[in-house]
Design an enzyme around this catalytic site. Structure first.
Site, PDB file in Angstrom:
ATOM      1  N   ILE A  13      -1.550 -10.500   7.847  1.00 16.47           N
ATOM      2  CA  ILE A  13      -2.873  -9.853   7.982  1.00 16.47           C
ATOM      3  C   ILE A  13      -3.969 -10.617   7.242  1.00 16.47           C
ATOM      4  CG2 ILE A  13      -2.815  -8.282   5.968  1.00 16.47           C
ATOM      5  CD1 ILE A  13      -3.693  -6.044   7.983  1.00 16.47           C
ATOM      6  N   VAL A  35       2.134  -6.303   1.160  1.00 17.93           N
ATOM      7  CA  VAL A  35       0.876  -6.724   1.769  1.00 17.93           C
ATOM      8  C   VAL A  35      -0.259  -6.698   0.729  1.00 17.93           C
ATOM      9  CG1 VAL A  35       0.194  -4.450   2.686  1.00 17.93           C
ATOM     10  CG2 VAL A  35      -0.479  -6.520   3.882  1.00 17.93           C
ATOM     11  N   ASP A  36      -0.175  -5.791  -0.217  1.00 18.41           N
ATOM     12  CA  ASP A  36      -1.170  -5.681  -1.292  1.00 18.41           C
ATOM     13  C   ASP A  36      -1.229  -6.988  -2.096  1.00 18.41           C
ATOM     14  OD1 ASP A  36      -2.958  -4.538  -3.074  1.00 18.41           O
ATOM     15  OD2 ASP A  36      -1.500  -3.194  -4.017  1.00 18.41           O
TER      16      ASP A  36
HETATM   17  N1  AR6 Z   1       0.676  -9.069   6.469  1.00 18.49           N
HETATM   18  C1  AR6 Z   1       0.974  -7.997   7.238  1.00 18.49           C
HETATM   19  N2  AR6 Z   1       1.927  -7.106   6.928  1.00 18.49           N
HETATM   20  C2  AR6 Z   1       2.641  -7.324   5.812  1.00 18.49           C
HETATM   21  C3  AR6 Z   1       2.387  -8.398   4.920  1.00 18.49           C
HETATM   22  C4  AR6 Z   1       1.359  -9.298   5.313  1.00 18.49           C
HETATM   23  N3  AR6 Z   1       1.037 -10.359   4.556  1.00 18.49           N
HETATM   24  N4  AR6 Z   1       3.249  -8.318   3.881  1.00 18.49           N
HETATM   25  C5  AR6 Z   1       4.011  -7.226   4.090  1.00 18.49           C
HETATM   26  N5  AR6 Z   1       3.653  -6.613   5.247  1.00 18.49           N
HETATM   27  P1  AR6 Z   1       4.276  -2.695   1.853  1.00 18.49           P
HETATM   28  P2  AR6 Z   1       3.846   0.190   1.370  1.00 18.49           P
HETATM   29  C6  AR6 Z   1       4.170  -5.380   5.868  1.00 18.49           C
HETATM   30  O1  AR6 Z   1       5.534  -2.669   1.063  1.00 18.49           O
HETATM   31  O2  AR6 Z   1       5.174   0.528   1.942  1.00 18.49           O
HETATM   32  C7  AR6 Z   1       2.753  -2.599  -2.906  1.00 18.49           C
HETATM   33  O3  AR6 Z   1       3.411  -3.068  -4.047  1.00 18.49           O
HETATM   34  C8  AR6 Z   1       5.548  -4.927   5.457  1.00 18.49           C
HETATM   35  O4  AR6 Z   1       6.552  -5.655   6.164  1.00 18.49           O
HETATM   36  O5  AR6 Z   1       3.345  -3.838   1.650  1.00 18.49           O
HETATM   37  O6  AR6 Z   1       2.650   1.026   1.764  1.00 18.49           O
HETATM   38  C9  AR6 Z   1       1.572  -1.699  -3.240  1.00 18.49           C
HETATM   39  O7  AR6 Z   1       0.916  -2.099  -4.421  1.00 18.49           O
HETATM   40  C10 AR6 Z   1       5.484  -3.471   5.902  1.00 18.49           C
HETATM   41  O8  AR6 Z   1       5.714  -3.397   7.319  1.00 18.49           O
HETATM   42  O9  AR6 Z   1       3.388  -1.326   1.625  1.00 18.49           O
HETATM   43  C11 AR6 Z   1       2.227  -0.354  -3.382  1.00 18.49           C
HETATM   44  O10 AR6 Z   1       2.772  -0.202  -4.675  1.00 18.49           O
HETATM   45  C12 AR6 Z   1       4.032  -3.077   5.644  1.00 18.49           C
HETATM   46  O11 AR6 Z   1       3.329  -4.318   5.473  1.00 18.49           O
HETATM   47  C13 AR6 Z   1       3.343  -0.402  -2.374  1.00 18.49           C
HETATM   48  O12 AR6 Z   1       3.658  -1.774  -2.184  1.00 18.49           O
HETATM   49  C14 AR6 Z   1       3.818  -2.215   4.419  1.00 18.49           C
HETATM   50  O13 AR6 Z   1       4.706  -2.621   3.386  1.00 18.49           O
HETATM   51  C15 AR6 Z   1       2.903   0.168  -1.044  1.00 18.49           C
HETATM   52  O14 AR6 Z   1       4.014   0.252  -0.201  1.00 18.49           O
END
Ligand code: AR6
Length: 172
Positions: A13, A35-36
């Site tokens: 993203i 993603v954060d």
């Molecule tokens: N681009 C697009 N999607 C992504 C990327 C990327 N670069 N990286 C991961 N995803 P998550 P949550 C997808 O864990 O479950 C963080 O530590 C990933 O495969 O990022 O809402 C925050 O600070 C998944 O499908 O978010 C919070 O503490 C989706 O993004 C916690 O994680 C969401 O995965 C939030 O957890």
């Protein structure tokens, strides 16, 4: 109905040149993994500095910042629920995330947005159920926001793509 304005992509993203990307953040808004972490890495320290002024964000709410070094103009930070089995208002809170994001889309008159699968990574929300909620809220937002031309859903893994494809097959 608006589904022609929904696009599934497998991209990271952080590379997308849209009006806003959505961040699946935590209550601190001060960065994390998933993603954060990727968004903060790509946006640079200016994003963290701006986030420090926001005093966090409640679960189910959303706050907007600039995109800093990202190609996107804005980042909409939302905090999805941690999955505890489904009995702790998780579906309602996830739907609220999408609604709050689209309220900011309307307020800022945004035309293009990219959204990750909120809560389905570290926070453990089941992908299929999350996709049904996401598609339902996005369809509603597309009706309410005629200026919104493009909603890009980043899949990032095969299970997420399959979940969205299945949810899109079900007519509203
Ligand atoms: N681009 C697009 N999607 C992504 C990327 C990327 N670069 N990286 C991961 N995803 P998550 P949550 C997808 O864990 O479950 C963080 O530590 C990933 O495969 O990022 O809402 C925050 O600070 C998944 O499908 O978010 C919070 O503490 C989706 O993004 C916690 O994680 C969401 O995965 C939030 O957890």
């Amino acid at each position: 109905m608006g589904d022609e304005r929904i696009f599934l992509v497998d991209d990271d993203i952080t590379g997308l040149a849209v009006d806003a990307i959505v961040n699946a953040a935590n209550n601190s808004l001060l960065g994390g993994g998933g993603v954060d972490g990727a968004i903060h890495d790509a946006a640079g320290p200016g994003l963290l500095a701006e986030c420090r002024t926001l005093q966090g964000c409640a679960t189910g709410e959303a706050k907007i910042t600039g995109g800093h070094q990202l190609p996107a103009r804005y980042v909409i930070h939302t905090v999805g629920p941690v999955w505890h089995g489904g009995g702790k208002q998780e579906p309602e809170l996830l739907a609220a995330c999408y609604r709050r994001c689209f309220a900011l889309v309307a307020e800022y008159g945004l035309q293009t947005i990219a959204i990750p699968a909120i809560s389905t990574g570290v926070y453990g929300f089941p992908k299929e159920a999350a996709a049904v909620i996401a598609i339902g809220e996005i369809r509603r937002a597309l009706i309410d926001n005629p200026q919104l031309l493009k909603v890009v859903l980043t899949c990032f893994n095969q299970g997420t793509r399959q979940a969205y494809e299945k949810a899109l097959k079900d007519k509203p």
